[in-house]
Design a protein around this motif. Structure first.
Motif, short mmCIF file in Angstrom:
data_model
loop_
_atom_site.label_atom_id
_atom_site.label_comp_id
_atom_site.label_asym_id
_atom_site.label_seq_id
_atom_site.Cartn_x
_atom_site.Cartn_y
_atom_site.Cartn_z
N ALA A 162 7.73 -19.62 -11.12
CA ALA A 162 8.95 -19.97 -10.58
C ALA A 162 10.29 -18.92 -11.10
N GLY A 163 9.97 -18.50 -12.62
CA GLY A 163 10.85 -17.74 -13.24
C GLY A 163 10.75 -16.08 -13.02
N ALA A 164 9.64 -15.88 -12.56
CA ALA A 164 9.40 -14.53 -12.26
C ALA A 164 10.02 -13.68 -11.05
N THR A 165 9.90 -12.48 -10.95
CA THR A 165 10.44 -11.74 -9.66
C THR A 165 9.36 -11.84 -8.85
N PRO A 166 9.68 -11.64 -7.57
CA PRO A 166 8.49 -11.62 -6.59
C PRO A 166 7.61 -10.31 -6.47
N ALA A 167 8.03 -9.18 -7.01
CA ALA A 167 7.18 -8.24 -7.37
C ALA A 167 6.23 -8.51 -8.58
N TYR A 168 6.73 -9.14 -9.51
CA TYR A 168 5.89 -9.41 -10.65
C TYR A 168 4.86 -10.61 -10.08
#
Length: 334
Positions: free
Chosen positions: A310-316
């Motif tokens: 949940a804390g990541a970016t969509p790309a990651y």
């Protein structure tokens, strides 16, 4: 272990549950696209109350309504708008899963909070966590088991060709067993729950759900033997938090499957997701240290991120799920 039939295919990879953003249709597309062998129902806590782990699972409870009070979930005297919102969000998610995966045939994973993480988070109407009242904890476990049975049936109706795998999230379980859950004042802790009591209640929830169940715990000191003897088919954990390999080796040798958290849930300082080769090496290194044959690895182990994303970016998210998927394939080809 070669005779064991696992509820996932060799070389499988999956996510832990949570993803960033608020668009469930896009989140489900990402999961189905990047994790075709073992997709999961994504959780989007950024949507607000009712989409978080506790509120989402609270919406599944039977005859035990919940509500928000001072930004915390508690047991309510009657169903209200907070409960309706949690249930509406879940219905939308299940409808989206059915729309995108109607013809899917294979294992699909759904997640919910386990009974002790719920008991350590939900508050009683009179104040204090449910954990303070052993009778309330038993009632909660019974309600959760019944609710999960209905939830699993709802997923099975929507995906008639799929086989449901349940994940119980228990990040609070080690603290509950050790008596480390703080009281509201912060000056004390709740009494520890005895291992035998915890095993019985967790086992009752697993039995009531009626499908293969893994227990996820992204905390140190995961009680592996308790989880195995409660009836779980596997444990999901962060490999970086495993400081003593002996209990893990004993649990695996006794037949527990491993959802190996081998890729960071947040981008490292360099900002790049690990490659599939790096993720496979991380899993392989631990397996070799445990001393098990390589041929067993791809069948008994599922590759996952270390925890929710949940804390990541969509790309990651896309990159790390793809790395896990391809790492599983690498391990299956060895």
């Amino acid at each position: 272990m070669s005779e064991t039939t696992w509820p996932w295919g060799a070389g499988a990879a999956t996510g832990i549950g949570s993803l960033p953003g608020t668009d469930v249709a896009e989140a489900q597309r990402v999961v189905l696209g990047e994790l075709p062998a073992l997709p999961h129902l994504p959780e989007l806590p950024a949507r607000g109350p009712g989409a978080d782990l506790i509120g989402r699972t609270g919406g599944l409870l039977v005859e035990l309504p919940v509500e928000l009070y001072a930004a915390r979930w508690r047991i309510a005297p009657r169903p209200g708008k907070d409960l309706r919102r949690a249930r509406d969000l879940m219905e939308r998610d299940l409808d989206q899963l059915a729309e995108q995966a109607e013809e899917y045939a294979g294992p699909v994973k759904v997640q919910a909070a386990g009974p002790f993480t719920l008991a350590a988070s939900l508050e009683l109407p009179i104040g204090g966590r449910l954990l303070r009242d052993p009778g309330a904890v038993r009632d909660l476990a019974g309600s959760l088991g019944e609710g999960l049975r209905g939830h699993v049936a709802a997923v099975a109706r929507r995906l008639p060709r799929a086989a449901v795998l349940l994940q119980l999230d228990e990040p609070s379980l080690p603290a509950v067993l050790a008596g480390r859950v703080p009281t509201e004042s912060g000056f004390g802790t709740y009494r520890a729950v005895e291992s035998e009591v915890a095993r019985a209640l967790l086992g009752g929830v697993i039995e009531a759900a009626g499908v293969p169940t893994v227990v996820h715990c992204c905390a140190p000191e995961v009680p592996l033997e308790l989880i195995r003897t409660a009836g779980a088919v596997g444990v999901a954990l962060d490999l970086d938090l495993v400081t003593d390999l002996d209990p893990l080796g004993e649990a695996i040798d006794a037949g527990l499957g491993l959802l190996a958290g081998a890729a960071p849930a947040l981008p490292p300082p360099a900002g790049r997701a690990p490659t599939s080769a790096q993720v496979a090496d991380r899993v392989r290194r631990v397996w070799d240290q445990l001393g098990f044959p390589r041929r067993q690895l791809a069948e008994q182990v599922v590759v996952t991120p270390a925890c929710g994303l949940a804390g990541a970016t969509p790309a990651y998210v896309r990159a790390v799920l793809a790395a896990c998927r391809d790492a599983g394939r690498r391990l299956a080809e060895e």
